[in-house]
Design a protein around this motif. Sequence first.
Motif, PDB file in Angstrom:
ATOM      1  N   SER A   1     -28.365  24.884  -6.326  1.00  0.00           N
ATOM      2  CA  SER A   1     -27.280  24.044  -5.848  1.00  0.00           C
ATOM      3  C   SER A   1     -26.205  23.979  -6.920  1.00  0.00           C
ATOM      4  CB  SER A   1     -27.787  22.632  -5.532  1.00  0.00           C
ATOM      5  OG  SER A   1     -28.715  22.652  -4.473  1.00  0.00           O
ATOM      6  N   THR A   2     -25.132  23.236  -6.645  1.00  0.00           N
ATOM      7  CA  THR A   2     -24.125  22.981  -7.679  1.00  0.00           C
ATOM      8  C   THR A   2     -24.284  21.557  -8.181  1.00  0.00           C
ATOM      9  OG1 THR A   2     -22.532  22.410  -5.937  1.00  0.00           O
ATOM     10  CG2 THR A   2     -22.448  24.644  -6.818  1.00  0.00           C
ATOM     11  N   ASP A   3     -24.132  21.392  -9.501  1.00  0.00           N
ATOM     12  CA  ASP A   3     -24.208  20.055 -10.079  1.00  0.00           C
ATOM     13  C   ASP A   3     -22.847  19.366  -9.970  1.00  0.00           C
ATOM     14  OD1 ASP A   3     -22.597  21.042 -12.134  1.00  0.00           O
ATOM     15  OD2 ASP A   3     -24.231  21.172 -13.590  1.00  0.00           O
ATOM     16  N   ASP A   4     -22.724  18.216 -10.584  1.00  0.00           N
ATOM     17  CA  ASP A   4     -21.489  17.447 -10.452  1.00  0.00           C
ATOM     18  C   ASP A   4     -20.304  18.096 -11.162  1.00  0.00           C
ATOM     19  OD1 ASP A   4     -22.810  15.560  -8.932  1.00  0.00           O
ATOM     20  OD2 ASP A   4     -23.358  14.333 -10.671  1.00  0.00           O
ATOM     21  N   GLU A   5     -20.572  19.067 -12.024  1.00  0.00           N
ATOM     22  CA  GLU A   5     -19.497  19.791 -12.701  1.00  0.00           C
ATOM     23  C   GLU A   5     -19.201  21.131 -12.043  1.00  0.00           C
ATOM     24  OE1 GLU A   5     -20.612  20.091 -16.781  1.00  0.00           O
ATOM     25  OE2 GLU A   5     -20.452  17.934 -17.156  1.00  0.00           O
ATOM     26  N   GLY A   6     -19.894  21.405 -10.942  1.00  0.00           N
ATOM     27  CA  GLY A   6     -19.669  22.654 -10.232  1.00  0.00           C
ATOM     28  C   GLY A   6     -20.446  23.837 -10.766  1.00  0.00           C
ATOM     29  N   LEU A   7     -21.387  23.584 -11.677  1.00  0.00           N
ATOM     30  CA  LEU A   7     -22.209  24.658 -12.232  1.00  0.00           C
ATOM     31  C   LEU A   7     -23.494  24.811 -11.425  1.00  0.00           C
ATOM     32  CD1 LEU A   7     -21.828  23.889 -16.042  1.00  0.00           C
ATOM     33  CD2 LEU A   7     -20.748  25.743 -14.755  1.00  0.00           C
ATOM     34  N   PRO A   8     -24.093  25.999 -11.424  1.00  0.00           N
ATOM     35  CA  PRO A   8     -25.366  26.166 -10.706  1.00  0.00           C
ATOM     36  C   PRO A   8     -26.462  25.305 -11.335  1.00  0.00           C
ATOM     37  CG  PRO A   8     -24.359  28.293 -11.186  1.00  0.00           C
ATOM     38  CD  PRO A   8     -23.596  27.275 -11.972  1.00  0.00           C
ATOM     39  N   PHE A   9     -27.274  24.688 -10.480  1.00  0.00           N
ATOM     40  CA  PHE A   9     -28.434  23.921 -10.917  1.00  0.00           C
ATOM     41  C   PHE A   9     -29.644  24.490 -10.186  1.00  0.00           C
ATOM     42  CE2 PHE A   9     -31.507  20.492 -10.955  1.00  0.00           C
ATOM     43  CZ  PHE A   9     -31.370  19.958 -12.231  1.00  0.00           C
ATOM     44  N   VAL A  10     -30.659  24.886 -10.952  1.00  0.00           N
ATOM     45  CA  VAL A  10     -31.782  25.632 -10.389  1.00  0.00           C
ATOM     46  C   VAL A  10     -33.076  24.838 -10.545  1.00  0.00           C
ATOM     47  CG1 VAL A  10     -33.067  27.805 -10.416  1.00  0.00           C
ATOM     48  CG2 VAL A  10     -30.632  27.785 -11.030  1.00  0.00           C
ATOM     49  N   THR A  11     -33.832  24.751  -9.456  1.00  0.00           N
ATOM     50  CA  THR A  11     -35.180  24.198  -9.485  1.00  0.00           C
ATOM     51  C   THR A  11     -36.132  25.242  -8.920  1.00  0.00           C
ATOM     52  OG1 THR A  11     -34.453  21.900  -9.253  1.00  0.00           O
ATOM     53  CG2 THR A  11     -36.715  22.388  -8.613  1.00  0.00           C
ATOM     54  N   HIS A  12     -37.236  25.471  -9.610  1.00  0.00           N
ATOM     55  CA  HIS A  12     -38.229  26.461  -9.179  1.00  0.00           C
ATOM     56  C   HIS A  12     -39.329  25.725  -8.412  1.00  0.00           C
ATOM     57  CE1 HIS A  12     -36.163  29.312 -11.756  1.00  0.00           C
ATOM     58  NE2 HIS A  12     -36.197  28.395 -12.692  1.00  0.00           N
ATOM     59  N   VAL A  13     -39.487  26.090  -7.135  1.00  0.00           N
ATOM     60  CA  VAL A  13     -40.410  25.354  -6.268  1.00  0.00           C
ATOM     61  C   VAL A  13     -41.131  26.307  -5.316  1.00  0.00           C
ATOM     62  CG1 VAL A  13     -39.221  23.121  -6.248  1.00  0.00           C
ATOM     63  CG2 VAL A  13     -38.481  24.921  -4.678  1.00  0.00           C
ATOM     64  N   PRO A  14     -42.385  25.986  -4.966  1.00  0.00           N
ATOM     65  CA  PRO A  14     -43.039  26.722  -3.880  1.00  0.00           C
ATOM     66  C   PRO A  14     -42.493  26.224  -2.549  1.00  0.00           C
ATOM     67  CG  PRO A  14     -44.501  25.021  -4.697  1.00  0.00           C
ATOM     68  CD  PRO A  14     -43.279  24.982  -5.569  1.00  0.00           C
ATOM     69  N   LEU A  15     -42.247  27.137  -1.622  1.00  0.00           N
ATOM     70  CA  LEU A  15     -41.699  26.771  -0.316  1.00  0.00           C
ATOM     71  C   LEU A  15     -42.594  27.329   0.785  1.00  0.00           C
ATOM     72  CD1 LEU A  15     -37.896  27.452  -0.911  1.00  0.00           C
ATOM     73  CD2 LEU A  15     -39.072  25.240  -0.927  1.00  0.00           C
ATOM     74  N   HIS A  16     -42.729  26.541   1.834  1.00  0.00           N
ATOM     75  CA  HIS A  16     -43.461  26.988   3.028  1.00  0.00           C
ATOM     76  C   HIS A  16     -42.446  27.490   4.043  1.00  0.00           C
ATOM     77  CE1 HIS A  16     -46.356  27.041   6.337  1.00  0.00           C
ATOM     78  NE2 HIS A  16     -45.450  26.408   7.063  1.00  0.00           N
ATOM     79  N   VAL A  17     -42.666  28.691   4.559  1.00  0.00           N
ATOM     80  CA  VAL A  17     -41.769  29.286   5.540  1.00  0.00           C
ATOM     81  C   VAL A  17     -42.285  28.975   6.937  1.00  0.00           C
ATOM     82  CG1 VAL A  17     -40.699  31.415   6.357  1.00  0.00           C
ATOM     83  CG2 VAL A  17     -41.249  31.146   3.924  1.00  0.00           C
ATOM     84  N   MET A  18     -41.413  28.378   7.745  1.00  0.00           N
ATOM     85  CA  MET A  18     -41.800  28.014   9.110  1.00  0.00           C
ATOM     86  C   MET A  18     -40.811  28.647  10.088  1.00  0.00           C
ATOM     87  SD  MET A  18     -42.148  24.215  10.829  1.00  0.00           S
ATOM     88  CE  MET A  18     -43.695  23.883   9.984  1.00  0.00           C
ATOM     89  N   GLU A  19     -41.348  29.328  11.079  1.00  0.00           N
ATOM     90  CA  GLU A  19     -40.509  29.894  12.137  1.00  0.00           C
ATOM     91  C   GLU A  19     -40.335  28.850  13.234  1.00  0.00           C
ATOM     92  OE1 GLU A  19     -41.213  34.308  12.927  1.00  0.00           O
ATOM     93  OE2 GLU A  19     -43.133  33.687  12.032  1.00  0.00           O
ATOM     94  N   ALA A  20     -39.084  28.403  13.418  1.00  0.00           N
ATOM     95  CA  ALA A  20     -38.761  27.423  14.445  1.00  0.00           C
ATOM     96  C   ALA A  20     -38.028  28.110  15.594  1.00  0.00           C
ATOM     97  CB  ALA A  20     -37.896  26.311  13.847  1.00  0.00           C
ATOM     98  N   ALA A  21     -37.843  27.363  16.680  1.00  0.00           N
ATOM     99  CA  ALA A  21     -37.202  27.946  17.858  1.00  0.00           C
ATOM    100  C   ALA A  21     -35.778  28.401  17.550  1.00  0.00           C
ATOM    101  CB  ALA A  21     -37.194  26.927  18.993  1.00  0.00           C
ATOM    102  N   ASP A  22     -35.115  27.692  16.645  1.00  0.00           N
ATOM    103  CA  ASP A  22     -33.717  28.012  16.339  1.00  0.00           C
ATOM    104  C   ASP A  22     -33.549  28.701  14.993  1.00  0.00           C
ATOM    105  OD1 ASP A  22     -34.535  25.788  14.965  1.00  0.00           O
ATOM    106  OD2 ASP A  22     -32.678  24.656  15.246  1.00  0.00           O
ATOM    107  N   GLY A  23     -34.624  29.255  14.435  1.00  0.00           N
ATOM    108  CA  GLY A  23     -34.490  29.985  13.178  1.00  0.00           C
ATOM    109  C   GLY A  23     -35.589  29.642  12.193  1.00  0.00           C
ATOM    110  N   LEU A  24     -35.307  29.897  10.918  1.00  0.00           N
ATOM    111  CA  LEU A  24     -36.295  29.678   9.867  1.00  0.00           C
ATOM    112  C   LEU A  24     -36.060  28.361   9.152  1.00  0.00           C
ATOM    113  CD1 LEU A  24     -36.513  33.190   8.139  1.00  0.00           C
ATOM    114  CD2 LEU A  24     -38.159  32.176   9.725  1.00  0.00           C
ATOM    115  N   LEU A  25     -37.153  27.689   8.815  1.00  0.00           N
ATOM    116  CA  LEU A  25     -37.131  26.497   7.971  1.00  0.00           C
ATOM    117  C   LEU A  25     -37.939  26.771   6.714  1.00  0.00           C
ATOM    118  CD1 LEU A  25     -37.760  23.480  10.384  1.00  0.00           C
ATOM    119  CD2 LEU A  25     -35.634  24.037   9.220  1.00  0.00           C
ATOM    120  N   LEU A  26     -37.451  26.282   5.585  1.00  0.00           N
ATOM    121  CA  LEU A  26     -38.178  26.337   4.324  1.00  0.00           C
ATOM    122  C   LEU A  26     -38.502  24.901   3.932  1.00  0.00           C
ATOM    123  CD1 LEU A  26     -35.877  28.897   2.467  1.00  0.00           C
ATOM    124  CD2 LEU A  26     -37.876  29.386   3.897  1.00  0.00           C
TER     125      LEU A  26
END
Length: 208
Positions: A29-54
């Motif tokens: 994401s972008t932080d309050d100064e407009g710089l990239p802010f990165v968090t490393h996380v495990p995500l579950h991928v779910m197929e929904a009727a209208d696309g993908l959810l993480l």
Amino acid sequence: MYLPPQFTAKDPAIALELMRAHPFASLISTDDEGLPFVTHVPLHVMEAADGLLLLGHCARPNPHSRYLRDRPRAVVTFLGPHAYMTPRVYPDLTRVPTWSYLTVHATVEAVLREDFDDKDRLLKHLIHDHDPAYAEQWRGLAEDYQHKMMQGITAFELRVTQLQCKVKINQHRPEAHAGMLAAYEAGNPDERALAGWMRRLGLVGHAA
């Protein structure tokens, strides 16, 4: 990301497989100064009727909780197998080294989930992905302890609005494929995985 046409995955199932096989993602994401802010996380991928959810979560004190609330649009990246490629795989000498890799970039819209039941469902997906034997232990924990733990996290759903998948294994240089395959099949786990993708994509021989 930079995505030349020769490295663009044509089959959308490849992106889905990579996300599930390599779920430890980078949420950007972008932080309050407009710089990239990165968090490393495990995500579950779910197929929904209208696309993908993480589905995922981070610690409540993590600034990403606020960034996702204030600026829901973000990027998630998944890195698959990757390895150095020596120019010695070519039949001639006028070549240079490069790096082989598979990666997925997803543009997402975030929705935060604060309800206990929503968080519980999300966590159960992650437990099922990574430690299904723990599910019974989680269900057996005291209710007040579960609620306390839930208060310490920010849970989120990331709806995928754009998906890019890059497969860079020298597809456009067939004169290197035989040497690459031999080198990668004798290498470390990432290199052997790349050899498997070469066979699967029909770059050399036939899929095992």
